[in-house]
Scaffold this active site. Sequence first.
Site, PDB file in Angstrom:
ATOM      1  N   ASP A  30      37.770  -9.361   6.031  1.00 47.41           N
ATOM      2  CA  ASP A  30      38.372  -9.145   7.351  1.00 47.41           C
ATOM      3  C   ASP A  30      37.733  -7.967   8.095  1.00 47.41           C
ATOM      4  OD1 ASP A  30      40.123 -11.047   6.247  1.00 47.41           O
ATOM      5  OD2 ASP A  30      41.516  -9.497   5.607  1.00 47.41           O
ATOM      6  N   GLU A 213      44.777 -18.495  11.301  1.00 44.87           N
ATOM      7  CA  GLU A 213      45.059 -17.059  11.311  1.00 44.87           C
ATOM      8  C   GLU A 213      43.901 -16.312  11.963  1.00 44.87           C
ATOM      9  OE1 GLU A 213      45.641 -16.153   7.213  1.00 44.87           O
ATOM     10  OE2 GLU A 213      43.538 -16.447   6.659  1.00 44.87           O
TER      11      GLU A 213
END
Length: 327
Positions: A30, A213
């Site tokens: 991420d 997401e």
Amino acid sequence: MRLAILLLFILGAPMSRAQDSLQTNIPVHDPVMIRQNGTYYLFATGRGIAMWSSKDMQNWKKEKPVFSAPPGWAMKAVPGFRGHIWAPDISLYNGVYHLYYSISTFGKNRSCIGLATNKTLDPASPDYRWTDHGALIESVPGRDEWNAIDPNLIVDDQQHPWLSFGSFWNGIKVVKLTADARSIAQPQTWFTLASVPRTKPGSDSTAGNGAIEAPFIFKKTDYYYLFASYDYCCRGEKSTYKMRVGRSKTLTGPYLDQTGQPMTQGGGTLLLEGNAEWHGVGHNAVCTFDGADYLVFHGYDAKDKGRSKLRVEPLDWQGDWPALRTR
């Protein structure tokens, strides 16, 4: 002499390979990137929030985590949280660096988005000090059919700050913030930007299978572009992560893909998916440096047992749509 030359060759080889490509070998999940005074700073999921620095986006130095200990409020707010902080987002807003971050546990929507600020990103500066402002947004099982993780700050054409976020459940959200970007503006203004229909819904506290997401909104010319990650991360060699994108003339949507399908109805034009070299790719940010755009994301390396690693790729635009440059 021969031994010295051989050692120089061996030690120099990895550096030469690193300089050939913007794909690096540092282990991250991420990632998001920003530049200050000629130095690139990378933030990523990790204990205390992982932080790296680089002069060239290729050779990275591991810095100390943002937090030396888990925030006390977070330990109380989310049962099972032990200091592994997810999906940070970094922005320079009103002259101050804003670092939003996710507090959660896997597959649950008892989650919070926190905020820390700093005057500088240079750990050597006397002004370097992270100030934590606690929880900004929280999701509660049984009350909310959304998940407060994966934040991304975006400023609209009127210079109002908004925060997009979300994972699984009923999808990606965006909410208007106060002018200081530290709390939700009142009266509250929310929109759903993207979702995937769930054929196997979970309970009020589990995700089901609506796998979407990691929103990231990027303004380019006349459009806002919503990037999101679909399918499954975090499974190593079994990861199926991929990135899709839609666009809108307004920040709050509707976001449509190239066929005109709304992202709220499962739409999204495929940007990049896994292949024989990378099992899955996703959770991206888009950064602009010296007039060039870059896609920053992680991939699961097929040559290294599916370990997650940083990738940075030049991003081009074809007919007002993002496209990865062929290299």
